[in-house]
Design a protein around this motif. Structure first.
Motif, mmCIF file in Angstrom:
data_model
loop_
_atom_site.group_PDB
_atom_site.id
_atom_site.type_symbol
_atom_site.label_atom_id
_atom_site.label_comp_id
_atom_site.label_asym_id
_atom_site.label_seq_id
_atom_site.Cartn_x
_atom_site.Cartn_y
_atom_site.Cartn_z
ATOM 1 N N UNK A 31 6.569 -15.497 -1.715
ATOM 2 C CA UNK A 31 5.349 -14.809 -1.292
ATOM 3 C C UNK A 31 4.454 -14.498 -2.491
ATOM 4 N N UNK A 32 3.164 -14.515 -2.250
ATOM 5 C CA UNK A 32 2.207 -14.006 -3.222
ATOM 6 C C UNK A 32 2.036 -12.519 -2.940
ATOM 7 N N UNK A 33 2.399 -11.672 -3.913
ATOM 8 C CA UNK A 33 2.409 -10.228 -3.693
ATOM 9 C C UNK A 33 1.289 -9.564 -4.489
ATOM 10 N N UNK A 34 0.535 -8.686 -3.834
ATOM 11 C CA UNK A 34 -0.529 -7.921 -4.478
ATOM 12 C C UNK A 34 -0.283 -6.435 -4.216
ATOM 13 N N UNK A 35 -0.597 -5.605 -5.186
ATOM 14 C CA UNK A 35 -0.438 -4.166 -5.035
ATOM 15 C C UNK A 35 -1.797 -3.503 -4.847
ATOM 16 N N UNK A 36 -1.823 -2.482 -4.006
ATOM 17 C CA UNK A 36 -3.070 -1.766 -3.732
ATOM 18 C C UNK A 36 -2.871 -0.263 -3.937
ATOM 19 N N UNK A 37 -2.757 0.195 -5.189
ATOM 20 C CA UNK A 37 -2.715 1.645 -5.429
ATOM 21 C C UNK A 37 -4.077 2.259 -5.138
ATOM 22 N N UNK A 38 -4.119 3.555 -4.832
ATOM 23 C CA UNK A 38 -5.385 4.173 -4.456
ATOM 24 C C UNK A 38 -5.384 5.654 -4.820
ATOM 25 N N UNK A 39 -6.563 6.222 -4.846
ATOM 26 C CA UNK A 39 -6.757 7.637 -5.195
ATOM 27 C C UNK A 39 -6.451 8.482 -3.967
ATOM 28 N N UNK A 40 -5.299 9.177 -3.984
ATOM 29 C CA UNK A 40 -4.843 9.892 -2.791
ATOM 30 C C UNK A 40 -5.532 11.235 -2.582
ATOM 31 N N UNK A 41 -6.588 11.501 -3.314
ATOM 32 C CA UNK A 41 -7.429 12.671 -3.047
ATOM 33 C C UNK A 41 -8.535 12.336 -2.048
ATOM 34 N N UNK A 42 -8.687 11.057 -1.736
ATOM 35 C CA UNK A 42 -9.802 10.604 -0.909
ATOM 36 C C UNK A 42 -9.406 10.499 0.562
ATOM 37 N N UNK A 43 -10.413 10.470 1.441
ATOM 38 C CA UNK A 43 -10.197 10.266 2.861
ATOM 39 C C UNK A 43 -9.840 8.805 3.127
ATOM 40 N N UNK A 44 -9.102 8.588 4.211
ATOM 41 C CA UNK A 44 -8.697 7.224 4.555
ATOM 42 C C UNK A 44 -9.899 6.287 4.664
ATOM 43 N N UNK A 45 -10.978 6.768 5.294
ATOM 44 C CA UNK A 45 -12.167 5.935 5.487
ATOM 45 C C UNK A 45 -12.780 5.517 4.149
ATOM 46 N N UNK A 46 -12.671 6.382 3.157
ATOM 47 C CA UNK A 46 -13.218 6.046 1.845
ATOM 48 C C UNK A 46 -12.270 5.150 1.059
ATOM 49 N N UNK A 47 -10.978 5.298 1.323
ATOM 50 C CA UNK A 47 -9.985 4.520 0.577
ATOM 51 C C UNK A 47 -10.087 3.035 0.901
ATOM 52 N N UNK A 48 -10.167 2.693 2.208
ATOM 53 C CA UNK A 48 -10.184 1.261 2.509
ATOM 54 C C UNK A 48 -11.468 0.602 2.018
ATOM 55 N N UNK A 89 0.855 -1.190 0.000
ATOM 56 C CA UNK A 89 0.000 0.000 0.000
ATOM 57 C C UNK A 89 0.896 1.247 0.000
ATOM 58 N N UNK A 90 0.919 2.022 -1.084
ATOM 59 C CA UNK A 90 1.777 3.209 -1.150
ATOM 60 C C UNK A 90 1.170 4.379 -0.380
ATOM 61 N N UNK A 91 1.915 5.481 -0.298
ATOM 62 C CA UNK A 91 1.437 6.680 0.372
ATOM 63 C C UNK A 91 0.894 7.693 -0.617
ATOM 64 N N UNK A 92 0.778 8.970 -0.166
ATOM 65 C CA UNK A 92 0.309 10.039 -1.056
ATOM 66 C C UNK A 92 1.270 10.168 -2.237
ATOM 67 N N UNK A 93 0.705 10.318 -3.426
ATOM 68 C CA UNK A 93 1.436 10.440 -4.690
ATOM 69 C C UNK A 93 2.204 9.155 -5.017
ATOM 70 N N UNK A 94 1.839 8.057 -4.335
ATOM 71 C CA UNK A 94 2.479 6.781 -4.635
ATOM 72 C C UNK A 94 1.719 5.965 -5.655
ATOM 73 N N UNK A 95 0.582 6.490 -6.121
ATOM 74 C CA UNK A 95 -0.232 5.791 -7.125
ATOM 75 C C UNK A 95 -0.415 6.694 -8.337
ATOM 76 N N UNK A 96 -0.561 6.065 -9.504
ATOM 77 C CA UNK A 96 -0.665 6.850 -10.737
ATOM 78 C C UNK A 96 -1.385 6.064 -11.813
ATOM 79 N N UNK A 97 -1.884 6.784 -12.818
ATOM 80 C CA UNK A 97 -2.345 6.126 -14.025
ATOM 81 C C UNK A 97 -1.130 5.589 -14.780
ATOM 82 N N UNK A 98 -1.279 4.548 -15.585
ATOM 83 C CA UNK A 98 -0.127 3.975 -16.288
ATOM 84 C C UNK A 98 0.518 4.977 -17.254
ATOM 85 N N UNK A 99 1.824 4.803 -17.452
ATOM 86 C CA UNK A 99 2.606 5.505 -18.479
ATOM 87 C C UNK A 99 2.751 6.996 -18.210
ATOM 88 N N UNK A 100 2.784 7.370 -16.949
ATOM 89 C CA UNK A 100 3.054 8.776 -16.608
ATOM 90 C C UNK A 100 4.383 8.859 -15.858
#
Length: 493
Positions: free
Chosen positions: A407-424, A359-370
């Motif tokens: 390990x089985x690894x999964x990534x969880x990028x998220x929209x960092x404009x949202x509140x924590x309660x909405x993100x999970x 789970x990344x932090x703020x600005x740790x998620x992006x649309x592809x190819x940016x």
């Protein structure tokens, strides 16, 4: 009491390995002697124990890996002796006192025993050389631990009587069928070494048990043997169990006549190594003679039941995907339904089988190819990936390391404009569900979270929606105490 795998040789049963609650020596039978030099002698086994739990250079209780524990014991110089070693699981189990709790050990002679974690034994697990057996002294149970994990240590040396391994099993003389209910008959109990020889120097008491009840419940051996008159209080096919000093023995199966007929019911649950229900596990109930009496599969909640059972002794175990639970003794002595202890399968036993979510932090998620982190106009934004251009954030390297360890690894990028309660709700809960789709992964995940990603995970754990599906969380740079002080340092610096 759970047991390990049983091998029948004539009338003798050897127990190879153990699981569940160890048959520790009752405090009334223990014969400890404080040597006044940091060691304690168990005069009933001849073993000499390190009285204290191993400590570090600052005097704190020290935990160490299995390899470190072996080296520590071999290097120990205590009480004028240097022949210390890590105890076997049988020897370590002899310290367990099931009449005590937190810790389950005689605290008069071993006052510095830690209840919060297990103690190492030298016995490697049969399910893989990466595991070794140990004991939890909070309740006397044993378990196998990965050798790279950290556990407590108490050393042992053999003393004048030799190793505790000379006590290997009990032999009970042949019991003929059919015996009558509540009618005395004689049995002879002999303590034997691994080669089948009588241990003439053994003097002590052992416990007797039979499904439905037996009198007496103990017997005292002198010169390694005794003959005792017993009575049984339940009919049907059964056997006599003998235990003490960490070793076991069983009679042959025989029939007990008399008493009223019964048609009993048993029920229980199959769980994995994390305590989650196991669906479609095969459960088999065996007679005292080793024949399958009944079998079935668990439901979606891991539950099973068998009814219409005659009075007597049985054994039950579960299997799935090549994993087997330890066999458990079952006694049916009445028409009352009986709930069994959970049958545990070592599914999801290893860390490698537990999925890891990143789970990344703020600005740790992006649309592809940016090149720089970029979000779409809609909220929540979908089709995101973790931003890791040229691995500057280190996520790729972390994933490679986890992948290399299985390990089985999964990534969880998220929209960092949202509140924590909405993100999970929008991202994390769904990602956990997908990570656990494979039934062999159990019911929990591990999470590695960076910065605000850690607050997202914490918000989920503290919410009413939390489903208990997270095992371990590693937070990196997460501002759990807020960001006020760092802000002023940043602005003023």
């Amino acid at each position: 009491m759970k047991k390990g795998k049983m091998f029948f040789t004539g009338l003798v049963v050897w127990i190879m390995g153990s699981s569940g609650f160890l048959c520790g020596l009752p405090s009334a039978f223990a014969a400890y002697q404080d040597n006044g030099n940091g060691t304690v002698t168990d005069t009933s086994t001849g073993l000499i124990w390190q009285q204290d739990t191993a400590r570090d250079g600052q005097g704190n209780y020290d935990t160490m890996t299995w390899e470190e524990a072996l080296a520590y014991c071999e290097a120990l110089n205590l009480g004028g002796h240097t022949d210390w070693r890590l105890p076997t699981i049988k020897e370590l189990g002899s310290l367990v006192d099931l009449s005590r709790y937190l810790p389950s050990i005689n605290t008069t002679f071993f006052p510095n025993t830690v209840s919060s974690s297990g103690y190492w034994s030298s016995t490697t697990g049969a399910n893989g050389t990466h595991n070794a057996w140990g004991v939890y002294f909070r309740n006397g149970s044993d378990d196998h631990f990965h050798k790279s994990s950290s556990r407590y240590v108490r050393s042992v040396r053999s003393g004048q009587s030799g190793s505790f391994d000379y006590l290997d099993h009990f032999v009970i003389s042949t019991v003929s069928s059919s015996q009558a209910l509540d009618t005395p008959f004689n049995i002879t109990i002999t303590v034997s070494d691994a080669a089948g020889n009588r241990v003439w120097g053994f003097n002590g008491s052992v416990s007797l048990s039979v499904p439905g009840g037996v009198y007496p419940k103990s017997a005292t051996l002198s010169s390694g043997q005794t003959t005792v008159s017993v009575r049984l209080y339940s009919g049907g096919w059964t056997r006599i169990n003998c235990s003490g000093y960490g070793v076991y023995g069983y009679s042959n199966c025989f029939d007990v006549s008399g008493g009223s007929a019964c048609s009993g019911k048993i029920f229980g649950k199959v769980i994995d190594a994390k305590g989650a229900a196991v669906n479609q596990a095969d459960v088999r109930l065996y007679s005292c003679q080793g024949q399958v009496v009944s079998q079935g599969q668990t439901d979606a909640n891991g539950k099973f039941s068998f009814s219409g059972l005659s009075c007597g002794a049985y054994e039950i175990k579960a299997e799935k995907d090549g994993h087997s639970s330890e066999p458990v003794d079952v006694s049916v002595a009445s028409t009352l339904a009986q709930k069994l202890e959970d049958l545990r399968l070592q599914i999801n036993a290893g860390t490698e089988e537990t999925p890891v979510i990143l789970v990344p932090g703020i600005m740790g998620s992006t649309l592809p190819n940016y090149i720089f982190p970029e979000l779409g106009q809609s909220v929540p934004c979908r089709n995101l990936e973790i931003w890791n251009l040229r691995n500057m954030a280190g996520w790729g390297e972390l994933r490679e390391q986890l992948d290399s360890k299985g390990f089985k690894v999964c990534e969880c990028p998220w929209d960092w404009r949202m509140k924590c309660e909405d993100v999970y709700k929008a991202y994390l809960m769904d990602k956990i569900e997908k990570a656990l789709e494979n039934p062999n992964t159990g019911s929990k995940v591990h999470i590695v979270a960076h910065s605000m990603g850690g607050l997202v995970v914490r918000a989920y754990i503290q919410s009413k929606y939390y489903r208990g599906d997270i095992d371990k969380v590693a937070m990196v740079g997460t501002p759990n105490l807020g960001s006020c002080n760092p802000y002023y340092i940043w602005e003023g610096g």
